[in-house]
Design an enzyme around this catalytic site. Sequence first.
Site, short mmCIF file in Angstrom:
data_model
loop_
_atom_site.label_atom_id
_atom_site.label_comp_id
_atom_site.label_asym_id
_atom_site.label_seq_id
_atom_site.Cartn_x
_atom_site.Cartn_y
_atom_site.Cartn_z
CD GLU A 171 62.87 40.31 45.94
OE1 GLU A 171 62.51 41.40 45.48
OE2 GLU A 171 62.24 39.26 45.77
CB CYS B 93 58.57 39.65 38.49
SG CYS B 93 59.61 38.95 39.77
O1 FUB Z 1 58.37 44.45 42.76
C1 FUB Z 1 58.12 43.88 41.48
C2 FUB Z 1 59.03 42.71 41.25
O2 FUB Z 1 58.77 41.72 42.23
C3 FUB Z 1 60.49 42.98 41.40
O3 FUB Z 1 61.11 43.48 40.27
C4 FUB Z 1 61.01 41.66 41.77
O4 FUB Z 1 62.30 41.69 42.30
C5 FUB Z 1 59.98 41.19 42.74
O5 FUB Z 1 60.23 41.73 44.01
ZN ZN Z 2 61.68 38.44 38.79
#
Ligand code: FUB
Ligand code: ZN
Length: 653
Positions: A325, A421
């Site tokens: 990501e 999230c």
């Molecule tokens: O790791 C916590 C959250 O989940 C991250 O900020 C998002 O990108 C997702 O991976």
């Molecule tokens: Zn998110």
Amino acid sequence: MGDMMSNKIKITSDFWCRYRNLVRTEMIPFQWNVLNDTAGIKIEKERLNDEGIPSEKSHAIENFKIAAGRTKGTHYGWTFQDSDVYKWLEAVAYSLREKMDPELEKKANEVIELIADAQEDDGYLDTFYSILGIEYRYQSLAGSHELYCMGHFIEAAVAYYDATGNEKVLNVAKKAADNIDANFGPEDGKIHGYDGHEEIEIGLLRLFHVTKEERYLKLAKYFLMERGKHPDFFREQAKAYKGPNALSGIEKAADSYFQNHKPIMEQDTAEGHAVRVVYMCTALADLAASTNDSEIYEVCKNLWSNITTKRMFITGGIGSTVSGEAFTLDYDLPNDTMYCETCAAIGLIFFARQMLRIEPKAEYAQVMERALYNCALAGMALDGKHFFYVNPLEVNPKKSLKDPGKSHVKPVRPSWLGCACCPPNLARMITSLDDYVYTILDNKVLINQYIASEAVLDINNGSIQIKQSTDFPWDEKDTIEITNKSDEVIAVGVRLPAWSDEVSLKINETDTIVKSDMGYHYIAVRPGESTKVELLFTMPVLRNYCTPLVSEDVGKVAISRGPIVYCLEEVDNGDNLAAIRLPEDASFTYSFNHDLLNGVGVISTSGKKLTCDTSDSLYLVSKPKEEDVSLKFIPYYAWANRGENEMEVWVRE
Ligand code: FUB
Ligand code: ZN
């Protein structure tokens, strides 16, 4: 340096009131049901072949009940499942700040009681370890998200205390922060390390702002400055770890995934997981603003510039790959495989807000606006009940279904996500939008966003009242009435929009020459004085081109008007959008359609489309013919609200 005070700002904008009401009446209750597993929804898998993603249910409130000893069971979900509850609570706080609701407050107070019950006696707060083995806490920080979750709790607590005066929540937060302080730091016997996901730094700085206790600032600074000094920290912890699986294996990711590849003060490119980067930058900029530290600001500026001039999509989205990501490299901005997580765009908005506290540069407010009206807003459906995690600039639903390399790119917003999230992040950002409209500096107020609102801002032992009347983002005008009720002259900076080709100003009915000081026009308002500013900005339909260094956009054009980036959708323009071309001389007609997508500005034009006479030859020796077509562009944020279909932002020219 600017202060992070909380002011009274009532948003009156039709555009934003609709969203804010939606969060209050739909998202907050809906998310509450999700957190309690009573929403009766299907949680979508994020991508193919990823069985590791918990996607059966949320279980977030149940985790707290188990940790509090109220029910029996075990932990379910991500190691950071607690943060879904905290972000919900934070959104509730802002919502109550805007409009008191005794029922909702009662529910939130009960959640706070539950959280307090789940907190260990020494202040530690994390249901994963409280349920699965408290003796293993703080030993697997690469993936455990313990400090990340506590950071989110602290943010929620500060917001809730600010909105309601609830002391209990602030005490729980202080107790948690004190536990962290007792366990981390440079002193012997403490852990010399940090969380795998930045967030605690933001929380601690917020706690410092409200309590004025220096040790919270010191701890935030410790976490920021320690990162990257020991790239082996996560691997060493993992080697010794015997506890429950806290995303084990994540420590094998590249150091840059965690921004752990070199000390922060040496970082000048945005590397690794995009949300982590912008959360880190948010805290770093807050620290620079709060301590007047120009060296730290230099680092912030380098990272800001790398992100916004080389690694940001035109929608304000960031993160070029699903793998980690993450950011990849300069000018790598693939429109159909990118990540552009909703949370990352929101994090960029947080970062911009902090940068404005340090230096009054309109550029910060402009990026904030870009990310807000485009990538972030696209993260939610117009019904407030469906959400995107990933925000593509180009989609072909059939490819998303069949191509594993595109399975993360959803063509319609699911009602909830296994990794949840983004939806609560949207809820907390939209409910706190009032915090992004203005920046208060010593004797200055910056008007960053053209959002109809009535504000009373504390400044210089008095206040300044600002009323904005505008139908932005559609209208080409903002009327701003300012009354200075402080005892000093206040310079009010009106942002001059970069997307306008003609900005004019009338001050107290008199035409005034526009002067730009880092993108703001300043008006001195004397004590007791009232000033009326009429800001007129033309909003031509713009053709945007990308530097040829971005291979994906070569020969293409993107359309925008004001802050809004536009896109083509299949429902309006037929399928195979890639075959469409927008000739250089095409002229545009802009009109507002009240009946479409809750009311949007629509751009119509004519274009060309390659025709396909034969379906039995893949390769042709003659150029396919073009036909004339009518084209209709809609705002990017509103795409995918009329069923599954193709979408495209960058169109061949
Ligand atoms: O790791 C916590 C959250 O989940 C991250 O900020 C998002 O990108 C997702 O991976
Ligand atoms: Zn998110």
